[in-house]
Design a protein around this motif. Sequence first.
Motif, PDB file in Angstrom:
ATOM      1  N   UNK A   1       0.436  33.618 -42.506  1.00 20.47           N
ATOM      2  CA  UNK A   1       0.898  32.245 -42.662  1.00 20.47           C
ATOM      3  C   UNK A   1       0.738  31.785 -44.099  1.00 20.47           C
TER       4      UNK A   1
ATOM      5  N   UNK B   1       1.903  21.081 -35.750  1.00 26.19           N
ATOM      6  CA  UNK B   1       1.562  21.421 -37.133  1.00 26.19           C
ATOM      7  C   UNK B   1       2.259  22.702 -37.574  1.00 26.19           C
ATOM      8  N   UNK B   2       2.455  23.641 -36.634  1.00 28.37           N
ATOM      9  CA  UNK B   2       3.112  24.904 -36.968  1.00 28.37           C
ATOM     10  C   UNK B   2       4.594  24.703 -37.249  1.00 28.37           C
ATOM     11  N   UNK B   3       5.151  23.577 -36.860  1.00 27.44           N
ATOM     12  CA  UNK B   3       6.568  23.285 -37.104  1.00 27.44           C
ATOM     13  C   UNK B   3       6.735  22.397 -38.333  1.00 27.44           C
TER      14      UNK B   3
ATOM     15  N   UNK C   1       3.488  32.795 -46.442  1.00 27.88           N
ATOM     16  CA  UNK C   1       4.765  32.125 -46.271  1.00 27.88           C
ATOM     17  C   UNK C   1       4.937  30.969 -47.228  1.00 27.88           C
ATOM     18  N   UNK C   2       3.757  30.437 -47.695  1.00 21.92           N
ATOM     19  CA  UNK C   2       3.926  29.166 -48.085  1.00 21.92           C
ATOM     20  C   UNK C   2       3.779  28.376 -49.289  1.00 21.92           C
TER      21      UNK C   2
ATOM     22  N   UNK D   1       6.666  24.251 -25.946  1.00 14.94           N
ATOM     23  CA  UNK D   1       6.388  24.659 -27.320  1.00 14.94           C
ATOM     24  C   UNK D   1       4.916  25.043 -27.486  1.00 14.94           C
ATOM     25  N   UNK D   2       4.027  24.309 -26.799  1.00 16.73           N
ATOM     26  CA  UNK D   2       2.594  24.474 -27.056  1.00 16.73           C
ATOM     27  C   UNK D   2       1.814  25.096 -25.905  1.00 16.73           C
TER      28      UNK D   2
ATOM     29  N   UNK E   1      10.388  21.794 -39.979  1.00 10.56           N
ATOM     30  CA  UNK E   1      10.986  21.393 -38.694  1.00 10.56           C
ATOM     31  C   UNK E   1      10.354  20.084 -38.240  1.00 10.56           C
TER      32      UNK E   1
ATOM     33  N   UNK F   1      12.413  16.736 -31.495  1.00  6.02           N
ATOM     34  CA  UNK F   1      13.598  17.576 -31.426  1.00  6.02           C
ATOM     35  C   UNK F   1      14.338  17.336 -30.100  1.00  6.02           C
TER      36      UNK F   1
ATOM     37  N   UNK G   1       4.967  21.872 -40.834  1.00  2.03           N
ATOM     38  CA  UNK G   1       4.630  22.470 -42.129  1.00  2.03           C
ATOM     39  C   UNK G   1       5.678  23.501 -42.554  1.00  2.03           C
ATOM     40  N   UNK G   2       6.687  23.730 -41.690  1.00  3.62           N
ATOM     41  CA  UNK G   2       7.773  24.645 -42.052  1.00  3.62           C
ATOM     42  C   UNK G   2       9.094  23.899 -42.184  1.00  3.62           C
TER      43      UNK G   2
ATOM     44  N   UNK H   1       3.941  25.324 -48.848  1.00  2.00           N
ATOM     45  CA  UNK H   1       3.522  24.050 -48.266  1.00  2.00           C
ATOM     46  C   UNK H   1       2.174  23.617 -48.837  1.00  2.00           C
TER      47      UNK H   1
ATOM     48  N   UNK I   1       9.351  19.488 -23.448  1.00  3.01           N
ATOM     49  CA  UNK I   1       9.459  20.270 -24.681  1.00  3.01           C
ATOM     50  C   UNK I   1       8.080  20.568 -25.252  1.00  3.01           C
TER      51      UNK I   1
END
Lengths: 153, 399, 249
Positions: free
Chosen positions: C33, C185-187, C36-37, C68-69, C192, C198, C189-190, C39, C64
């Motif tokens: 991770x 947080x995983x979305x 990747x960033x 997702x989680x 999304x 969403x 910070x990318x 961020x 959702x």
Amino acid sequence: MQGRWKDSIHLIRPAAVFLAGLLLFLVVRAYIVPPTFGQYGHYRGAVLDEVRARPVKYAGQETCAGCHVEETEVKGKGKHATVACEACHGPAARHADDPGSMRPMKPEGTALCAGCHEMDTAKPKWFRQVNTKEHMPGMKCTECHAAHSPALH
Amino acid sequence: MMTPVPGVEGFMYPNEVELQWSLLIVLYPYITGLVAGAFILASLERVFRVKAVKPTYRLALLTALAFLLVAPLPLQLHLGHPERSFEMYLTPHRSSAMAMFGFVYLWYLLVVLLAEIWLDYRADIVRMAAVETGWRRWLYRALTLGSMNISEEARAVDDRVGYWITIIGIPSAFLLHGYVGFIFGSVKANAWWSTPLMPIVFLFSAMVSGIAAVMLLYMAAMYMQGKKVDMLCLDTIAKYLFFVFLIDFSLEMLDLVHRIYEADESFRSLDFMVHSRLWTSQVVIQIVLGTCVPLALLAAVLVWRFSETARKRMYVAAGLLTLVGIFAMRWNVVIGGQLFSKSYLGYTSYKLDFATREGLLPAIVLMLLPFAILWALVKLLPPWKPEEGDRDGVCPAAP
Amino acid sequence: MDATRRQILKGAGLLLILGARANPDAAPEAAGAAAEGAYNPHEHLWGMTIDIEKCIGCGNCVRACAQENDVPEEYFRTWIERYEIEGGDLEHPKVSSPDGGKHGFPPSSETTTKQFFVPKLCNHCQESPCVQVCPVGATFDSPDGVVLVDESYCLGCRYCVQACPYGCRYIHPKKMTVDKCTLCYHRITKGLTTACCEACPTQARVLADLKNPADPVHVFLRENKVQVLKPHMATRSKVYYRALDGAVR
């Protein structure tokens, strides 16, 4: 004075035991506290990246639009412009990563439509609602409305 | 329109249906309360020179130790990850009342209780290390920590140091239990708990339960050994119990009156709870049976004359009811504080299991454990001289 | 380096139990991770806006979020409440949330009462009572303003669950550690948005980056009367509600 020292010296022993324990604790503590603890605050700094690394399941509207240009265009002109693809088709990140591995669901129209548009006095007035039992009974919503752009066709 | 959830009445936030803190968390303040109370009774003799309670001095110290050793067990058993509890020592969060528990606990165990007991028993330990045989001999020799000096001067030094440790010990005992009250009292999200009176109410109820427990244990120990109870000692303890209990009860009533008069947003909800789900445990057991009756019994002894036998019986009854009442008080705080929704629109219920990790069975075992430890401690470090059970039977070097 | 140190410790026989504990920082995915960033958590401050007038109670957000989680059944990181108020009786609203509103609500035809839906989630408070009480630093306020949980460090003492005024936390029945909304947080910070935003068909809930001057949240906050839940708790919540009724608690 000397006698007093002699008669108090035994107190050193429990004190020494306590101090030895304290010292041992401090040494062990120095080794065992996770290295990134305190990097940002009173927590393990590495956890931020661990949480970030969790898998994404909803690919996001932009990703869908990247390939499905035609559908996006139709939807963008209609009443459902603000509804994301995955709001109805479900999570599709796996499909986006490898389109062959999984196909997003194709929802059964009428029940899905009713999930949002069934008449309910608790819903805000501006929102289009119908009583599905009275509104064209026995018909499917899609017979008159296109899901991606639901004005009458 | 309402979907019925078993045990739920009205509306709870969906994550609230399940209770977080169980019977084991009821035991924890109960047990630490007994520790703090027993120690404060012991310090009466030591610091405030109340000679009459001397026969219970050492018993009170051993009782405090036995219960203190058990105190962290219910917490440990309750944790989702008991193997991680040492993190409280590694990275204690300074803003958390709970994080300080480990430190207050260790301070109290090591610096106060063990040190005081060691200093008080040192002469006996050295003597027994010479007299005993087998493993006991080795144990006592280890307990001497290698110092055999029990000259009159050395004992005088021990006594002086012990006195100061007791003086440090009193605020420490206050801290130990006042802080347990703070854990609950500082939760602003919970209207049943959030009151600045909580630490002080916990403290006085701790003293009440500790004094009552030592009083009963003293009578039981004398009875089992076929010795005569020191009535002056017993009457004095009962008198202290009465006055401390009176303060405790006044504080609790003050809290109650304040809540009723202010009647803030939480009042209707809590009032309904006390009149329904908590009626038996709060009003009947805690207030009437566990407080008013023992207070009346203890007051009667102060006002009228009773025979020795009658007094003893009244003390036993008052002591037992007090212990039940204080337990009910802990229950009503811990469990009661989780029965109502933080939306003040509904109530859930607590289902007590039997043989599960947080059930009734482990709770009973945990409640019996301190008595087993106390029994072993009394065997190992006799609080009274073997042949006497009366007021002369204390440490010979004590002034 | 660290491993050898700890082996020496073990060898010396010092606190075997402590030595045996696996170091959570050695988790392999952490490195991935980080690589990747670009961020930077210090450049963001996350929150959410919720417009009560747009919520239709469809339950899309709850479903959702659960997908997702991997939210366990019967527990909720987000949920929807339906309020029904008679006249001015703000003290006694009828509230329901069947299965957290996951499958929507049975339609009502009642016209004599005021009815509306209130989506709820962690308020990602800036003065979080839950963070304050955590004894070990297993739950914390991230530099970008998200209240997160370190699953590998949580004791499962449940003090934070007691301290949360909003009922947003629960103990994960399998992990036995506390679990809650991570604001995806995983979305976020990318780049999304959250799963709930969403999936929301009416944009009743919108993710907000309060440190980004271009974020529409600033216009939203300027042009609308907003409120947070239980303002008297003074937790400095970052979930802002538009058209929130006084009966909501």
